[in-house]
Design a protein around this motif. Sequence first.
Motif, short mmCIF file in Angstrom:
data_model
loop_
_atom_site.label_atom_id
_atom_site.label_comp_id
_atom_site.label_asym_id
_atom_site.label_seq_id
_atom_site.Cartn_x
_atom_site.Cartn_y
_atom_site.Cartn_z
N GLY A 24 -73.04 -102.21 -25.81
CA GLY A 24 -72.41 -102.25 -27.50
C GLY A 24 -72.44 -103.49 -28.40
O GLY A 24 -72.06 -104.53 -28.02
N VAL A 25 -71.50 -102.99 -29.78
CA VAL A 25 -71.76 -104.42 -29.83
C VAL A 25 -70.63 -103.72 -31.71
O VAL A 25 -70.49 -102.89 -31.85
CB VAL A 25 -72.99 -104.34 -31.36
N LEU A 27 -69.17 -105.29 -34.69
CA LEU A 27 -68.21 -106.29 -35.80
C LEU A 27 -67.63 -106.13 -37.16
O LEU A 27 -67.24 -105.09 -37.36
CB LEU A 27 -69.95 -105.93 -36.92
N VAL A 139 -78.81 -108.25 -28.46
CA VAL A 139 -78.64 -106.62 -28.67
C VAL A 139 -79.33 -105.91 -28.80
O VAL A 139 -78.66 -104.08 -28.24
CB VAL A 139 -78.13 -107.14 -30.38
N GLN A 165 -77.53 -108.00 -40.05
CA GLN A 165 -77.19 -106.90 -40.04
C GLN A 165 -77.15 -105.84 -40.48
O GLN A 165 -76.51 -104.67 -39.59
CB GLN A 165 -75.89 -107.12 -42.00
N LEU A 168 -78.02 -104.97 -36.06
CA LEU A 168 -77.26 -104.77 -35.80
C LEU A 168 -76.82 -103.60 -35.98
O LEU A 168 -75.55 -102.48 -34.45
CB LEU A 168 -75.73 -105.61 -36.14
N LEU A 169 -76.56 -102.63 -37.18
CA LEU A 169 -76.27 -101.16 -37.68
C LEU A 169 -77.02 -100.55 -37.56
O LEU A 169 -76.16 -99.06 -37.06
CB LEU A 169 -75.80 -101.33 -39.07
N HIS A 171 -78.20 -100.63 -34.50
CA HIS A 171 -77.88 -99.87 -32.41
C HIS A 171 -77.02 -99.17 -33.05
O HIS A 171 -76.24 -98.17 -32.81
CB HIS A 171 -76.99 -101.35 -32.22
N ARG A 173 -74.95 -98.18 -30.84
CA ARG A 173 -73.04 -98.21 -30.17
C ARG A 173 -72.80 -99.49 -31.05
O ARG A 173 -71.97 -100.46 -30.45
CB ARG A 173 -73.01 -98.89 -28.50
N CYS A 174 -73.36 -99.54 -32.73
CA CYS A 174 -72.85 -100.54 -33.19
C CYS A 174 -71.64 -99.83 -33.61
O CYS A 174 -71.66 -99.13 -34.08
CB CYS A 174 -73.74 -100.91 -33.99
N ARG A 175 -69.70 -100.67 -33.82
CA ARG A 175 -69.41 -100.03 -34.50
C ARG A 175 -68.73 -100.97 -35.42
O ARG A 175 -69.12 -102.45 -35.20
CB ARG A 175 -68.00 -100.06 -33.61
N ARG A 176 -68.73 -100.99 -36.66
CA ARG A 176 -67.82 -101.42 -37.91
C ARG A 176 -66.16 -101.52 -38.16
O ARG A 176 -65.95 -100.47 -38.02
CB ARG A 176 -68.52 -101.52 -39.46
#
Length: 928
Positions: A24-25, A27, A139, A165, A168-169, A171, A173-176
Amino acid sequence: MVERAEEISVLTQALTDAECGEGGVVLVNSGPGVGRTALLNAFLRQAAESGARVCAATGASAETGIEFGVVTQLFPSDGPLTAGLRLARATGGRDGALPEADRHWEELCREFRRGPVVLAVDDVQFADTASLRFLLYLVRRLRTAPVLIVLTEPTGSDTLPPACQAELLRHPRCRRLGLRPLSPDGVTRMIAPHVPESEAPRLAAEFHAVSGGNPLLLGGLLADHRAARRHGPHGVADRPADGAAFAHAALAWAYRGDPVLFDVACGFAVLGRKAGPALVACLVDRGADAVARVMTALDSAGLLDGTAFRSDHVGRALLERVDVKTRGDLHQRAARLLHGDGARPADVAHHLLAAPVDTPWALHTLLAAAEQAVRDGRQEFGLDCLRLAGRYAATGEDRAALLTARVRIGWEIDPRLIGPWLDELGTAVKEGHLGGADAAGAVRHLAWQDRFEEAADCLTVLAGRTGGDTEAHPELHVVRQWLRHTCPTLNAAVAVTGTPPAPGTAPRPRRLSPASYAVDMLGRTLSDGPVDHAVATAEEILRGCRFEETAVDVLEAALLVLAYGERPDRALHHCDALLARAGDRPTGTAAAILSAVRAEISLRQGAVQDAERYAHQALAAISRPGWGVAVGSPLAALVRAATVSGPTDVAGACLNQDVPEGMFRTRHGLLYLYARGHYHLAVDRPAAALEDFLICGGLAREWGMDVPTFLPWRTSAAQAQLALGNGSQARTLAREQLARPGGGSPRCRGVSLRVLAATSDLTRRSALLHESVSLLESCGDHVELLHSLAAHSQVLHELGAPAKARMAARHARTVTEDCGADGLFRRLFKEDVRDDADEPTGLADDPPGPASLTAAERRVTALAALGHSNREISRKLFITKSTVEQHLTRVYRKLGVRNRADLGDLLAGVNLTAQNQQMSRTSLAAAG
């Protein structure tokens, strides 16, 4: 890591998911100084301790041009994941670039499967383009890889490109994570381990107010506080944002390699509370959208309060590190921008003082700013504006404007400040450079500073220009009326010349103003006594005036109309309301004059402690030289209050101070002479007192101010005559005062009746003094009431009414406690009156020996001399045994004897007066 548990939990869960093969990612973004780097470091330490392999990199603005600079930090050539570096170079961050890319990817995946991996890039917005492409390459392949990518970026202008951005978003499993500043409770928790427990709540509130909860600034504040404690209990701890560590923290978030952030932050720092997005954009020459993004970042960091920095100290720290030329350019541009937008002169002047601008409007802007600053209580800033204004005064008109502003503003701060300009001021009036209110004010300033001859010359010039038509020139009319009741000799010395209007010519209208009304009403009150119309007009003026906007001479005149018009209660109400606007520690000429008036009002109510306090306040509000000839008023109030309240040496010290010679040619000099006369009375110098009172009265008659409500000098002179044994002259003076305008007012009549009682036979004294007491109680003058009660108590004793005398004496004690006139009470009575005493001990001016005994004491003495015991005396005279003992104690002291045997011997050898012999016979007859 205060208030970061939720963020740490999210990161920990993401690492747990990666261990299960679900990469996951995360940010992390925040405003400057909020702690995203600190959060990342804390998590990486935790991850390493849990067994994860950590690969970390940091972006920097200086390295954005170095290809694969971030990738090289993540996968160093000598590290276990060096396949990542080979893969990056093979693919260039693009899918399907080189045939060997698949081989490098398989090699990297084998390394990933050996345990969870954390790839962390701090300040990813500074990563080079090749590194960013490779990060996105990874990613896209994280769905089944045990890899967690953590990236941090700032909120605001310099963030990742939108395309990065977006990918990334996308994805799954990307969380900010967005970090916010600390709450007040969080600040308390942060500093609690480092400060005493008792100080933590106060410091937390102060630190949060300055920093907005920004952890970086909080660290600076805490470091400064701890450093200050090591050097002593005082210092930076009381000024939380003045230390070096705080300044360094303020710089740390601004110098992040983002030129837009720094420029916009400097723009906010220069403009202060006047900052706004459009104005800042024009000042720093940046686009409105860029300014808006920076404002978002600063707000999210807790640094902004609206559109300005939460703390001025942050902006000051930034500007101190900017080179002088750049800072000067910013201030000059800010001055032009604000002036063009119609900002307040004070706001523009702030930038002119930092970096002067040669423009035609600078002079008048500085003068207007100086006047406003003084009204707002910012005296130093006002004086700075005046000093800089001198640089722009090039023409004669400009110099005249500067001169009048200096005099007007200097007068409001402290009249002493205008001393260096008085010569120039007089010359400007005579040469015609000044006119209207400025010229009339010059006459007043010269007279105030005891320069009567120059003031008279200026007044003559002005009268000549107007042809003596003061009705058509209201400024001249007002100043002449002011002189009439303040410096009457000066007013009389300047003849009004000019051609009278032709018969039948309608009078020219005169512009009316509060100043004109006020000085007219005061002049009428001083010449004719209390007038209902004058009192009503004064009330109307005071109800419609504001402390900051009305000339103090208007307020002073209206208040004195009420005070001299026998309405001290209304004068007290309005004066307190005005002084309340001046603050707890009032300074400046207006506060000084109003405090002096307040002291005089207190004297007229017999409140000597208030009078003393306000007189001291008046003398402290401006310098002693600044008071000029008007110093007589506060000094007079102080002398009279000190004479009444306690030891007379305090009043004597006040009278030993040097005063201007011209003061004795003013109304203030009359008050001073009157107060000095009462001091002479108190120290038993009746001849000197009489001289002061007669001189005072002679001047009052000559100047047309001979009204008892202003200066009851006749009854004061009568008291001196009584002390000299001249009863007939005292009676004549008292009757003259009763016949004067205002002599029938309760206060004046009550004092006159007391003097008449002292010159009347015993049978008439009680009635006169009873009326005197009633009148003085109705008007509220406690000091004069105390005098009349003492005289009434003595008369009642002489008339054989001890119970009534005792009641009067106890009333006197109550009055003394209300007004604080202890010194006067001790002079009027030989000792304090006690509730259990049969009667007061007598008056201080009673002669020694048998003649000093009161009626009750004579009765007890006669029986004791015949050999009766205390019990027998108490039974015969119907008083308690304790009262008999108290009487005998006082008798022994008065007669200088030690026991009953000495008492009998003394009385046997004394030739008693007929009154004493009759009293003895009466006492014996009463005894049976």
